[in-house]
Design a protein around this motif. Structure first.
Motif, PDB file in Angstrom:
ATOM      1  N   UNK A   1      19.929  12.173  -8.529  1.00 21.38           N
ATOM      2  CA  UNK A   1      18.701  11.490  -8.145  1.00 21.38           C
ATOM      3  C   UNK A   1      17.504  12.309  -8.609  1.00 21.38           C
ATOM      4  N   UNK A   2      16.479  11.611  -9.113  1.00 17.74           N
ATOM      5  CA  UNK A   2      15.282  12.310  -9.554  1.00 17.74           C
ATOM      6  C   UNK A   2      14.583  12.959  -8.366  1.00 17.74           C
ATOM      7  N   UNK A   3      13.999  14.111  -8.633  1.00 15.93           N
ATOM      8  CA  UNK A   3      13.320  14.861  -7.573  1.00 15.93           C
ATOM      9  C   UNK A   3      12.150  14.083  -6.980  1.00 15.93           C
ATOM     10  N   UNK A   4      11.617  13.132  -7.732  1.00 13.60           N
ATOM     11  CA  UNK A   4      10.410  12.413  -7.315  1.00 13.60           C
ATOM     12  C   UNK A   4      10.685  11.299  -6.312  1.00 13.60           C
ATOM     13  N   UNK A   5      11.912  11.131  -5.868  1.00 19.18           N
ATOM     14  CA  UNK A   5      12.215  10.055  -4.934  1.00 19.18           C
ATOM     15  C   UNK A   5      12.221   8.703  -5.610  1.00 19.18           C
ATOM     16  N   UNK A   6      11.633   7.704  -4.931  1.00 17.21           N
ATOM     17  CA  UNK A   6      11.710   6.345  -5.456  1.00 17.21           C
ATOM     18  C   UNK A   6      10.626   5.969  -6.438  1.00 17.21           C
ATOM     19  N   UNK A   7       9.623   6.836  -6.628  1.00 19.38           N
ATOM     20  CA  UNK A   7       8.480   6.459  -7.458  1.00 19.38           C
ATOM     21  C   UNK A   7       8.856   6.085  -8.886  1.00 19.38           C
TER      22      UNK A   7
ATOM     23  N   UNK B   1       0.833  -1.202   0.000  1.00 16.77           N
ATOM     24  CA  UNK B   1       0.000   0.000   0.000  1.00 16.77           C
ATOM     25  C   UNK B   1       0.872   1.258   0.000  1.00 16.77           C
ATOM     26  N   UNK B   2       1.982   1.205   0.723  1.00 18.76           N
ATOM     27  CA  UNK B   2       2.897   2.344   0.770  1.00 18.76           C
ATOM     28  C   UNK B   2       3.513   2.599  -0.606  1.00 18.76           C
ATOM     29  N   UNK B   3       3.864   1.536  -1.306  1.00 15.73           N
ATOM     30  CA  UNK B   3       4.436   1.666  -2.642  1.00 15.73           C
ATOM     31  C   UNK B   3       3.429   2.301  -3.592  1.00 15.73           C
ATOM     32  N   UNK B   4       2.191   1.844  -3.517  1.00 13.63           N
ATOM     33  CA  UNK B   4       1.159   2.451  -4.362  1.00 13.63           C
ATOM     34  C   UNK B   4       0.985   3.928  -4.010  1.00 13.63           C
TER      35      UNK B   4
ATOM     36  N   UNK C   1      -2.528  -7.698 -10.309  1.00 10.18           N
ATOM     37  CA  UNK C   1      -1.831  -6.408 -10.245  1.00 10.18           C
ATOM     38  C   UNK C   1      -1.135  -6.219  -8.898  1.00 10.18           C
ATOM     39  N   UNK C   2      -1.772  -6.638  -7.796  1.00 10.17           N
ATOM     40  CA  UNK C   2      -1.092  -6.550  -6.497  1.00 10.17           C
ATOM     41  C   UNK C   2       0.153  -7.433  -6.483  1.00 10.17           C
ATOM     42  N   UNK C   3       0.083  -8.578  -7.124  1.00 13.55           N
ATOM     43  CA  UNK C   3       1.271  -9.445  -7.203  1.00 13.55           C
ATOM     44  C   UNK C   3       2.393  -8.749  -7.966  1.00 13.55           C
ATOM     45  N   UNK C   4       2.011  -8.019  -9.002  1.00 17.25           N
ATOM     46  CA  UNK C   4       3.014  -7.264  -9.769  1.00 17.25           C
ATOM     47  C   UNK C   4       3.644  -6.173  -8.915  1.00 17.25           C
ATOM     48  N   UNK C   5       2.810  -5.466  -8.129  1.00 20.77           N
ATOM     49  CA  UNK C   5       3.324  -4.435  -7.230  1.00 20.77           C
ATOM     50  C   UNK C   5       4.297  -5.043  -6.224  1.00 20.77           C
ATOM     51  N   UNK C   6       3.913  -6.167  -5.640  1.00 21.98           N
ATOM     52  CA  UNK C   6       4.757  -6.821  -4.637  1.00 21.98           C
ATOM     53  C   UNK C   6       6.104  -7.236  -5.234  1.00 21.98           C
ATOM     54  N   UNK C   7       6.078  -7.817  -6.431  1.00 23.94           N
ATOM     55  CA  UNK C   7       7.324  -8.264  -7.066  1.00 23.94           C
ATOM     56  C   UNK C   7       8.208  -7.075  -7.444  1.00 23.94           C
ATOM     57  N   UNK C   8       7.593  -6.007  -7.919  1.00 20.13           N
ATOM     58  CA  UNK C   8       8.377  -4.817  -8.273  1.00 20.13           C
ATOM     59  C   UNK C   8       9.021  -4.216  -7.031  1.00 20.13           C
ATOM     60  N   UNK C   9       8.272  -4.174  -5.928  1.00 22.15           N
ATOM     61  CA  UNK C   9       8.822  -3.637  -4.681  1.00 22.15           C
ATOM     62  C   UNK C   9       9.976  -4.492  -4.185  1.00 22.15           C
ATOM     63  N   UNK C  10       9.847  -5.796  -4.305  1.00 20.16           N
ATOM     64  CA  UNK C  10      10.958  -6.682  -3.932  1.00 20.16           C
ATOM     65  C   UNK C  10      12.207  -6.382  -4.768  1.00 20.16           C
TER      66      UNK C  10
ATOM     67  N   UNK D   1      12.557  -0.120   2.995  1.00 20.86           N
ATOM     68  CA  UNK D   1      11.736   1.034   3.331  1.00 20.86           C
ATOM     69  C   UNK D   1      11.477   1.874   2.085  1.00 20.86           C
ATOM     70  N   UNK D   2      10.269   1.869   1.525  1.00 19.97           N
ATOM     71  CA  UNK D   2       9.988   2.634   0.306  1.00 19.97           C
ATOM     72  C   UNK D   2      10.279   4.123   0.445  1.00 19.97           C
ATOM     73  N   UNK D   3      10.151   4.661   1.664  1.00 20.33           N
ATOM     74  CA  UNK D   3      10.418   6.089   1.853  1.00 20.33           C
ATOM     75  C   UNK D   3      11.884   6.423   1.628  1.00 20.33           C
ATOM     76  N   UNK D   4      12.754   5.427   1.717  1.00 18.34           N
ATOM     77  CA  UNK D   4      14.191   5.662   1.540  1.00 18.34           C
ATOM     78  C   UNK D   4      14.652   5.412   0.104  1.00 18.34           C
TER      79      UNK D   4
END
Length: 818
Positions: free
Chosen positions: A666-672, A642-645, A754-763, A773-776
């Motif tokens: 580094x891009x101004x947008x952070x990790x997105x 949910x944090x990644x989304x 799609x949630x599985x795709x989000x999870x794999x991308x975050x990994x 930590x997505x915020x980092x």
């Protein structure tokens, strides 16, 4: 100025303004005339000091986004006025031709003035060799393979790969015979162009002699071939029918004939009414037959040879497009009361540049802008006294694959018009390290390879509407450069001469206009243009589309004409190699920028272009919103997902920019952005795989695996993902798929995928960055900085998706007597 030039050039007094001794500049009706070519004017090696000056100016505009000011137009673009006034210090070259003056301004741009038109044309040849000698030496022989359509040979990659090529007398004889005949067949205008080519060659060869070069003298064939090379890269469309046919065969074998055809029709996006267009009026061209297409040949979805695979891929790649765009605002939406013109071609970033600037003046010629090798005293993209023009690749369907019926088990005899014929053979030359280039031909063109139809071997030959007449492309630029274009009517007539397929843009002090050019075949009504044509004769082309039926527009009611290699008009059928004319396209970013204001000035139009150039279409368009809405229909599997989304949607809300404004790498947008780069290919697979199954790889190979900075945010299956998810959500769409792809139309199944795709991308991102930590997380801007191929110029610049061959910012406040 390069050391080589210093050997033979006499530098006269350096001036702080235009020297009084220089010829007076001709009449110039521009209110504002600015341009930039990031590759610059220099082209020698070692790279001279100052060669990257225009690259740095170009880069300075990028971080401004939409906030471009009048001051930025003055500092981040340079003058494109006629003459040298305000463009010095200047130097005058000594040239071995009376009646010719070449003055170099502070950016090394040559201002070429002649007593006669031949003087100017000769001077353009001299300057071409002077400024692009390295490029000419490397490109002149590989370009022959483009003129011949040598199967499996990407001529441009031979040039950029610094490959050594030798060519045969047979190859040169074919090119010379065909192209010279095409010029002579064009009447007095063609013969005049042939004369210009001969004078241009004299200038090139005079420079070679002055340099004491050991190269062979240039010939007409060199000029013909480099024009063909430009066409191969940017001016063709189609030629991918065989791979489409094999995809269709695989779908029908697995899903059944009816269902497989339905899926194929959906993915073809043949006339999607949701796709953004440049011209509102409908221009019907190349419809798919409503009845069974009896003029095609089905191909089996079976293994083909590596050589055939390479031939089919290169044939399809000839319609490759980059990021050329134009934004034209009409007088009624301009704060100045005159049209506004921001436009240019995206041809990549190279040193030496593929284009160079010239300012040409003499009897019958007044033009300034980007020239290319092979332009005999003509400007490719630029301006005249009171108008400007530009091009974007249209990719309309100029090329076809014909399936030839073979005779008696032979691989070299085929049936045409009731009798068996023996294939021709061309020995084109040799590529050092790769071997001999030789191929067979039929009446339709070179044989790309072989496949099977219902178990029987067929030959696949390649026809191109512009083959043998590539040089006729120069007729359009000759008319532009000579001032024969004076109004929209003469503009349309000039654009109609092009055998290559381009969207041509025009603006003067009153009007804006566009014309989608190219020698476009009219197919037999029994032929589905998406699939290989039966080569036995009855289904051959039935002529070419008349000029009046080409997509075109003048002063549209909404006051704007915008194109970014998108579909030109409703009903104008895309080529078989086009897989991206769907419900989302990058041109929507430009259109949105223009729509934000009722009236514009040049700075705001430039800002609309510049903001779009660093915007991630996948996030800014409707696609990420659709993904979010599907995911929001149920709970996230984990707090991190949910944090990644949330990261992605916050980035979308902030504008979806990939900028690194402070140059910290580094891009101004952070990790997105890094998350979306990892996520999008997985989303595309998740959406399409339930239906595509084992054909997913074939579709991805044809349409592209991902839509990203690497593809200029084109292709990559984005249109399929966008439409399917929006249809699943019940969005209003004018054209709907008959197939449900994601989750086979079941929202819960789609959401889980799609949630599985989000999870794999975050990994993936967590592993790469060493933190969960997505915020980092951060996004690497350095990795996508632009470099200048093949590596001679060490300067790099920020990522931007904007014109590079030249970009013009123009408005005209007057006109020659009408």
């Amino acid at each position: 100025m390069s050391p080589l030039r210093l050997v033979i050039a006499t530098l006269t007094a350096t001036c702080l303004c235009a020297a009084p001794a220089l010829a007076a500049a001709p009449a110039d009706y521009a209110g504002t005339a600015r341009n930039i070519i990031p590759s610059g004017q220099y082209g020698t090696f070692p790279v001279p000091a100052g060669a990257d000056e225009q690259a740095k100016m170009y880069d300075a505009l990028t971080p401004l986004g939409a906030n471009v000011t009048d001051a930025a137009l003055q500092t981040d673009f340079k003058s494109a006025l006629f003459g040298t006034d305000g463009q010095c210090p200047c130097t005058t070259e000594a040239v071995p031709r009376r009646g010719l003056t070449i003055v170099r301004d502070r950016f090394d741009v040559p201002h070429i003035t002649g007593t006669t038109k031949d003087d100017v044309t000769w001077g353009a040849g001299w300057v071409l060799e002077e400024d692009r000698g390295l490029l000419l030496a490397q490109g002149r022989y590989p370009a022959r393979f483009a003129a011949l359509d040598a199967p499996g040979i990407n001529a441009f990659k031979l040039v950029t790969g610094l490959k050594t090529v030798t060519v045969t007398k047979q190859a040169d004889a074919i090119i010379d015979r065909e192209q010279t005949a095409a010029l002579r067949g064009a009447g007095a205008e063609g013969r005049a162009l042939l004369h210009d080519i001969d004078v241009y060659i004299q200038g090139i060869n005079a420079r070679l002699r002055a340099e004491k070069s050991t190269q062979k003298p240039f010939t007409r064939v060199d000029v013909y071939a480099v024009n063909a090379l430009a066409g191969q890269i940017f001016g063709q469309g189609g030629g991918d029918e065989a791979r489409r046919a094999m995809l269709l065969s695989g779908l029908q074998k697995r899903l059944g004939a009816r269902k497989g055809k339905q899926v194929f029709d959906d993915l073809s996006e043949r006339d999607d009414r949701d796709t953004p267009v440049t011209i509102a009026r409908r221009f019907p061209y190349e419809a798919v037959p409503t009845r069974a297409a009896t003029g095609n040949v089905a191909l089996d979805d079976t293994r083909i040879s590596a050589a055939t695979t390479r031939g089919l891929r290169v044939a399809a790649a000839r319609s490759e497009r980059h990021s050329s765009n134009f934004l034209m605002v009409s007088a009624k939406r301009s704060l100045t009361g005159h049209p506004l013109f921001v436009a240019g071609p995206q041809i990549g970033y190279y040193y030496p540049g593929l284009t160079l600037e010239m300012d040409l003046h003499g009897p019958g010629i007044d033009a300034r802008g980007a020239a290319i090798p092979g332009g005999p005293g003509n400007i490719l993209i630029g301006r005249g006294a009171d108008f400007a023009w530009s091009l974007t690749s249209a990719g309309s369907d100029t090329n076809d694959v014909f399936a030839e019926t073979l005779c008696g088990g032979s691989s070299t005899r085929y049936r045409y018009r009731g009798r068996c014929r023996t294939m021709g053979r061309v020995d084109a030359g040799t590529i050092v390290g790769q071997g001999k280039v030789a191929f067979r031909t039929t009446v339709h063109g070179p044989v790309l390879g072989y496949a099977k139809s219902h178990g029987r071997k067929v030959a696949l030959s390649f026809d191109r509407a512009s083959r043998g007449r590539d040089v006729l492309w120069e007729l359009m630029f000759s008319r532009f450069s000579s001032g024969r274009v004076k109004d929209p009517k003469s503009f349309f007539a000039a654009a109609a001469t092009s055998p290559f397929t381009f969207n041509v843009a025009y603006a003067d002090d009153r009007h804006i206009a566009t014309y989608s050019a190219g020698r476009l075949p009219i197919r037999d009504p029994r032929v589905d243009p998406r699939l290989p044509t039966n080569g036995t004769g009855p289904y051959d082309w039935k002529g070419f589309l008349p000029a009046a039926k080409h997509a075109q527009a003048l002063d549209p009611a909404d006051g704007a004409l915008v194109n970014w290699n998108n579909k030109p008009a409703p009903g104008f059928g895309p080529s078989d190699s086009e897989w991206g004319y769907g419900s989302v396209h990058r041109v929507q970013l430009l259109k949105a920028g223009i729509a934000r204001r009722a009236k514009h000035d040049l700075a705001s139009v430039t800002g609309a272009m510049n903001a779009a150039a660093t915007t991630d279409l996948r996030a800014a368009g409707t696609t990420l919103d659709a993904i979010d809405r599907v995911l929001a229909s149920g709970p996230a599997p984990s707090p991190r997902d949910q944090q990644v989304l949330g990261l992605l949607m916050a980035w979308r809300a902030a504008g979806s920019s990939r900028l690194d404004t402070d140059l910290d790498g580094k891009m101004d947008a952070g990790g997105a952005p890094a998350v979306l780069d990892a996520l999008y290919p997985r989303v595309a697979d998740a959406v399409l795989s339930p239906v595509l199954g084992s054909q997913l790889g074939a579709l991805s190979d044809i349409a592209g695996l991902t839509n990203s900075t690497r593809s200029g945010f084109t292709g990559g299956r984005l249109a399929f993902v966008d439409k399917d998810l929006r249809q699943l959500l019940g969005d209003p769409l004018r054209t709907r798929y008959r197939t449900r792809f994601c989750g086979k139309g079941v929202l819960a199944a789609c959401r889980a995928a799609l949630w599985a795709a989000v999870h794999a991308a975050a990994d993936e991102v967590a592993t790469a960055q060493g933190t969960g930590d997505p915020a980092a997380w951060t996004s690497d801007a350095t990795a996508e900085r632009i470099t200048f191929a093949p590596g001679l110029l060490p300067t790099t610049i920020r990522y931007t998706n904007r014109p590079s061959g030249i970009q013009q910012v123009m408005t005209f406040t007057g006109h020659r007597p009408r």
